[in-house]
Design a protein around this motif. Structure first.
Motif, PDB file in Angstrom:
ATOM      1  N   ASN A   1       0.798  -1.147   0.058  1.00 43.54           N
ATOM      2  CA  ASN A   1      -0.084   0.089  -0.009  1.00 43.54           C
ATOM      3  C   ASN A   1       0.643   1.200  -0.024  1.00 43.54           C
ATOM      4  O   ASN A   1       1.855   1.204   0.863  1.00 43.54           O
ATOM      5  CB  ASN A   1      -0.951   0.132   1.354  1.00 43.54           C
ATOM      6  CG  ASN A   1      -2.282  -0.809   1.092  1.00 43.54           C
ATOM      7  OD1 ASN A   1      -3.187  -0.570   0.555  1.00 43.54           O
ATOM      8  ND2 ASN A   1      -1.965  -2.011   1.793  1.00 43.54           N
TER       9      ASN A   1
ATOM     10  N   SER B   1      -4.232   2.677  -5.715  1.00 45.26           N
ATOM     11  CA  SER B   1      -4.598   1.044  -5.796  1.00 45.26           C
ATOM     12  C   SER B   1      -3.668   0.527  -6.728  1.00 45.26           C
ATOM     13  O   SER B   1      -3.665  -0.880  -6.804  1.00 45.26           O
ATOM     14  CB  SER B   1      -6.004   1.173  -6.443  1.00 45.26           C
ATOM     15  OG  SER B   1      -7.022   1.680  -5.592  1.00 45.26           O
TER      16      SER B   1
ATOM     17  N   SER C   1      -5.076   6.045 -10.459  1.00 51.42           N
ATOM     18  CA  SER C   1      -5.681   4.758  -9.465  1.00 51.42           C
ATOM     19  C   SER C   1      -5.841   5.538  -8.235  1.00 51.42           C
ATOM     20  O   SER C   1      -6.067   4.617  -6.980  1.00 51.42           O
ATOM     21  CB  SER C   1      -4.711   3.515  -9.325  1.00 51.42           C
ATOM     22  OG  SER C   1      -3.672   3.737  -8.669  1.00 51.42           O
TER      23      SER C   1
ATOM     24  N   ASP D   1      -7.332   6.965  -4.726  1.00 54.30           N
ATOM     25  CA  ASP D   1      -8.391   6.632  -3.986  1.00 54.30           C
ATOM     26  C   ASP D   1      -8.461   7.529  -2.629  1.00 54.30           C
ATOM     27  O   ASP D   1      -7.529   7.363  -1.839  1.00 54.30           O
ATOM     28  CB  ASP D   1      -8.358   5.122  -3.682  1.00 54.30           C
ATOM     29  CG  ASP D   1      -9.788   4.672  -2.730  1.00 54.30           C
ATOM     30  OD1 ASP D   1     -10.663   5.418  -2.495  1.00 54.30           O
ATOM     31  OD2 ASP D   1      -9.762   3.456  -2.405  1.00 54.30           O
TER      32      ASP D   1
END
Length: 220
Positions: free
Chosen positions: A57, A75, A101, A103
């Protein structure tokens, strides 16, 4: 790899009858030296490792009007670690993030906040579809800590940045996959305005903290 420190009993308590104190102290010193050397290596085979997407992450954190820290994540992340397990400072790292990506976990329905952050107002993902980091040097700063200096490319601009890294542990093998795995945590602070991302700078801080949690597995 962290040492647990405690206050030992007097050496005499461990000295069997007939064993000289000099021999005992020499043996203890040798064991301590061996432990120190081992702490600078990683107990998995050397080679090419890639980030496990299920356990990797990248979070970004930025101060919002000084009231709170706004948190988002990416992501789509890929990273390759060329691991020298005997001398980790000779390893190398490359990482790529898809800025589209992003988020934000934005709960309201008044706008698409993910799209706003990915737009040319901030990350400009359509024009610059990759954020990359390529290491240039690694320095060990402790038994399980180090710094990785490399080139960060963001919004089409490249600057040298430093990633502070903590080696968490290695499993060889991992009890589930039966493969070697190494885990790291990292943090890097960048000034987004230095990369031409100046929207709302002031109310929203220029400094952005990147936090990374990653597990690396052998490349298939």
């Amino acid at each position: 790899m962290q040492k647990i420190r405690s206050v030992p009993p007097a050496p005499e308590a461990f000295c069997p009858r007939g064993v000289s104190m000099r021999f005992l102290l020499t043996t203890v010193a040798a064991l301590c030296l061996a432990g120190s050397v081992h702490a600078q290596s990683i107990d998995v085979p050397a080679g090419t490792y890639v980030a496990d997407p299920l356990h990797t992450n990248v979070l970004w954190k930025v101060k919002h009007f000084g009231l709170s820290t706004y948190i988002g994540r990416f992501s789509t992340i890929s990273a390759t670690l060329e691991l020298n397990s005997e001398d980790p400072a000779q390893s190398s790292l490359t990482a790529t993030i898809d800025p589209a990506s992003v988020d934000t976990n934005y709960p309201a329905d008044d706008k698409d906040f993910d799209a706003e952050i990915a737009s040319d107002m901030f990350l400009n993902a359509a024009k610059f579809p990759e954020i990359t980091f390529v290491s240039k040097s690694i320095e060990l700063t402790g038994e399980n800590t180090g710094t990785v200096t490399g080139d960060l490319t963001l919004n089409g601009q490249t600057r040298e940045e430093t990633l502070d890294v903590t080696f968490n542990t290695a499993l060889n093998p991992h009890p589930m996959s039966q493969k070697p795995v190494v885990g790291f945590s990292g943090a890097m602070t960048v000034d987004r305005t230095e990369y031409g991302i100046e929207a709302l700078a002031g109310p929203v801080a220029a400094e952005v903290l990147l936090e990374i949690e990653a597990e690396f597995v052998p490349q298939s």
